[in-house]
Motif scaffolding. Structure first.
Motif, PDB file in Angstrom:
ATOM      1  N   GLY A  42      74.299   4.205 -10.376  1.00 43.98           N
ATOM      2  CA  GLY A  42      75.337   3.743 -11.288  1.00 43.98           C
ATOM      3  C   GLY A  42      75.921   4.819 -12.175  1.00 43.98           C
ATOM      4  N   TYR A  43      75.473   6.055 -11.995  1.00 44.04           N
ATOM      5  CA  TYR A  43      76.052   7.114 -12.816  1.00 44.04           C
ATOM      6  C   TYR A  43      77.490   7.380 -12.387  1.00 44.04           C
ATOM      7  CZ  TYR A  43      75.390  10.533  -9.051  1.00 44.04           C
ATOM      8  OH  TYR A  43      75.458  11.214  -7.865  1.00 44.04           O
ATOM      9  N   GLY A  44      78.315   7.789 -13.338  1.00 45.59           N
ATOM     10  CA  GLY A  44      79.704   8.130 -13.037  1.00 45.59           C
ATOM     11  C   GLY A  44      79.928   9.623 -12.976  1.00 45.59           C
ATOM     12  N   GLY A  45      78.995  10.379 -13.582  1.00 39.75           N
ATOM     13  CA  GLY A  45      79.101  11.833 -13.573  1.00 39.75           C
ATOM     14  C   GLY A  45      77.731  12.469 -13.528  1.00 39.75           C
ATOM     15  N   LEU A  46      77.641  13.529 -12.753  1.00 39.72           N
ATOM     16  CA  LEU A  46      76.411  14.309 -12.638  1.00 39.72           C
ATOM     17  C   LEU A  46      76.770  15.763 -12.862  1.00 39.72           C
ATOM     18  CD1 LEU A  46      73.394  14.761 -11.644  1.00 39.72           C
ATOM     19  CD2 LEU A  46      74.434  15.163  -9.410  1.00 39.72           C
ATOM     20  N   ALA A  47      76.014  16.441 -13.700  1.00 36.43           N
ATOM     21  CA  ALA A  47      76.200  17.878 -13.910  1.00 36.43           C
ATOM     22  C   ALA A  47      74.837  18.532 -13.810  1.00 36.43           C
ATOM     23  CB  ALA A  47      76.822  18.155 -15.273  1.00 36.43           C
ATOM     24  N   SER A  48      74.825  19.763 -13.321  1.00 41.61           N
ATOM     25  CA  SER A  48      73.555  20.487 -13.246  1.00 41.61           C
ATOM     26  C   SER A  48      73.799  21.973 -13.430  1.00 41.61           C
ATOM     27  CB  SER A  48      72.851  20.225 -11.912  1.00 41.61           C
ATOM     28  OG  SER A  48      73.614  20.738 -10.842  1.00 41.61           O
ATOM     29  N   PHE A  86      74.517  12.327 -25.974  1.00 46.06           N
ATOM     30  CA  PHE A  86      75.530  12.283 -24.917  1.00 46.06           C
ATOM     31  C   PHE A  86      75.459  11.017 -24.070  1.00 46.06           C
ATOM     32  CE2 PHE A  86      74.623  16.722 -25.956  1.00 46.06           C
ATOM     33  CZ  PHE A  86      75.865  17.089 -26.430  1.00 46.06           C
ATOM     34  N   GLU A  87      74.691  10.033 -24.531  1.00 46.05           N
ATOM     35  CA  GLU A  87      74.588   8.731 -23.874  1.00 46.05           C
ATOM     36  C   GLU A  87      74.301   8.857 -22.378  1.00 46.05           C
ATOM     37  OE1 GLU A  87      78.113   6.561 -24.943  1.00 46.05           O
ATOM     38  OE2 GLU A  87      77.679   6.707 -27.075  1.00 46.05           O
ATOM     39  N   LEU A  88      73.218   9.548 -22.093  1.00 49.97           N
ATOM     40  CA  LEU A  88      72.863   9.817 -20.703  1.00 49.97           C
ATOM     41  C   LEU A  88      72.129   8.649 -20.059  1.00 49.97           C
ATOM     42  CD1 LEU A  88      71.560  13.476 -21.057  1.00 49.97           C
ATOM     43  CD2 LEU A  88      73.859  12.690 -20.451  1.00 49.97           C
ATOM     44  N   LEU A  89      72.235   8.586 -18.747  1.00 47.32           N
ATOM     45  CA  LEU A  89      71.440   7.662 -17.951  1.00 47.32           C
ATOM     46  C   LEU A  89      70.156   8.342 -17.487  1.00 47.32           C
ATOM     47  CD1 LEU A  89      74.305   6.219 -15.742  1.00 47.32           C
ATOM     48  CD2 LEU A  89      73.294   5.210 -17.803  1.00 47.32           C
ATOM     49  N   GLY A  90      70.224   9.649 -17.312  1.00 49.46           N
ATOM     50  CA  GLY A  90      69.061  10.401 -16.872  1.00 49.46           C
ATOM     51  C   GLY A  90      69.209  11.870 -17.207  1.00 49.46           C
ATOM     52  N   MET A 108      66.198  24.525 -14.469  1.00 52.32           N
ATOM     53  CA  MET A 108      67.174  23.594 -13.923  1.00 52.32           C
ATOM     54  C   MET A 108      67.343  22.473 -14.939  1.00 52.32           C
ATOM     55  SD  MET A 108      66.993  21.342 -10.476  1.00 52.32           S
ATOM     56  CE  MET A 108      68.134  20.026 -10.183  1.00 52.32           C
ATOM     57  N   VAL A 109      68.588  22.184 -15.257  1.00 54.51           N
ATOM     58  CA  VAL A 109      68.902  21.042 -16.107  1.00 54.51           C
ATOM     59  C   VAL A 109      69.926  20.207 -15.354  1.00 54.51           C
ATOM     60  CG1 VAL A 109      69.859  20.250 -18.303  1.00 54.51           C
ATOM     61  CG2 VAL A 109      68.482  22.337 -18.233  1.00 54.51           C
ATOM     62  N   ALA A 110      69.642  18.919 -15.217  1.00 55.85           N
ATOM     63  CA  ALA A 110      70.569  17.999 -14.566  1.00 55.85           C
ATOM     64  C   ALA A 110      70.702  16.758 -15.443  1.00 55.85           C
ATOM     65  CB  ALA A 110      70.064  17.616 -13.175  1.00 55.85           C
ATOM     66  N   ALA A 111      71.921  16.255 -15.544  1.00 52.06           N
ATOM     67  CA  ALA A 111      72.187  15.080 -16.374  1.00 52.06           C
ATOM     68  C   ALA A 111      73.097  14.115 -15.637  1.00 52.06           C
ATOM     69  CB  ALA A 111      72.837  15.502 -17.695  1.00 52.06           C
ATOM     70  N   GLY A 118      80.036  13.598 -20.707  1.00 52.25           N
ATOM     71  CA  GLY A 118      78.702  13.468 -21.285  1.00 52.25           C
ATOM     72  C   GLY A 118      77.677  14.273 -20.508  1.00 52.25           C
ATOM     73  N   ALA A 119      77.742  14.201 -19.182  1.00 50.98           N
ATOM     74  CA  ALA A 119      76.798  14.942 -18.337  1.00 50.98           C
ATOM     75  C   ALA A 119      76.989  16.451 -18.499  1.00 50.98           C
ATOM     76  CB  ALA A 119      76.970  14.532 -16.879  1.00 50.98           C
ATOM     77  N   ILE A 120      78.232  16.908 -18.472  1.00 50.61           N
ATOM     78  CA  ILE A 120      78.514  18.343 -18.605  1.00 50.61           C
ATOM     79  C   ILE A 120      78.081  18.852 -19.976  1.00 50.61           C
ATOM     80  CG2 ILE A 120      80.382  20.047 -18.759  1.00 50.61           C
ATOM     81  CD1 ILE A 120      81.832  18.317 -16.572  1.00 50.61           C
ATOM     82  N   ALA A 121      78.428  18.125 -21.024  1.00 48.82           N
ATOM     83  CA  ALA A 121      78.066  18.545 -22.383  1.00 48.82           C
ATOM     84  C   ALA A 121      76.548  18.569 -22.566  1.00 48.82           C
ATOM     85  CB  ALA A 121      78.718  17.634 -23.409  1.00 48.82           C
ATOM     86  N   ALA A 122      75.849  17.600 -22.007  1.00 47.55           N
ATOM     87  CA  ALA A 122      74.393  17.547 -22.151  1.00 47.55           C
ATOM     88  C   ALA A 122      73.728  18.754 -21.509  1.00 47.55           C
ATOM     89  CB  ALA A 122      73.850  16.257 -21.539  1.00 47.55           C
TER      90      ALA A 122
END
Length: 164
Positions: A42-48, A86-90, A108-111, A118-122
């Motif tokens: 259900g995530y809308g964005g993933l950044a790592s 950043f209201e993350l899901l994970g 490694m950091v993934a959000a 939110g994912a990129i900023a986290a």
């Protein structure tokens, strides 16, 4: 609990949103990213971000030393801050310690978040804190011996922008 086996998958399901691991063995970022995203549907964005030992300036090895009773709680507190801010899901934070060779992953950091920003900023937030405000002592082995590494002025500037 620290993941200690090579390329382990430390997150069995989506019931835990924050995963912080301090490891003393090489890890394979690609083998971790797929299970991490699958654990957070259900995530809308993933950044790592994956950081590796650079081979510049005749670097032959990098050693990260730490004090577990400070390092792990500090990393976990920072991860909690990032998850809420950043209201993350994970969130996955994987960090090596010990002696590493050029090309080996250090961090490694993934959000995962509802939206990409939110994912990129986290990920950016976590990396700036790990780089400049962390609980590791770093030194490089070059041709003429070991040299301690201090954060650069740019690292401090990057960190300061989060307190504005």
């Amino acid at each position: 609990m620290a993941a200690r086996s090579r390329c382990s998958h430390p997150f069995p399901g989506a019931d835990i949103a924050i995963h912080v691991h301090l490891v003393d063995q090489p890890f394979n970022p690609g083998a971790l990213l797929g299970p991490f995203t699958n654990a957070h549907p259900g995530y809308g964005g993933l950044a790592s971000f994956i950081g590796a030992v650079r081979a510049d300036d005749d670097v032959r090895a990098l050693e990260l030393l730490h004090y577990e009773k400070m390092t792990r709680p500090g990393m976990e507190a920072r991860a909690e801050e990032a998850a809420h801010r950043f209201e993350l899901l994970g969130l996955l934070v994987m960090h090596r310690h010990g002696v590493m060779e050029p090309g080996e992953p250090i961090v490694m950091v993934a959000a995962c978040a509802q939206h990409r920003r939110g994912a990129i900023a986290a990920v950016d937030y976590c990396m700036d804190h790990l780089k400049s405000d962390s609980w590791f002592w770093k030194r490089e082995l070059r041709g003429d011996g070991w040299h301690w590494i201090e954060p650069r002025e740019q690292d401090h500037s990057d960190l300061a922008r989060w307190s504005k």
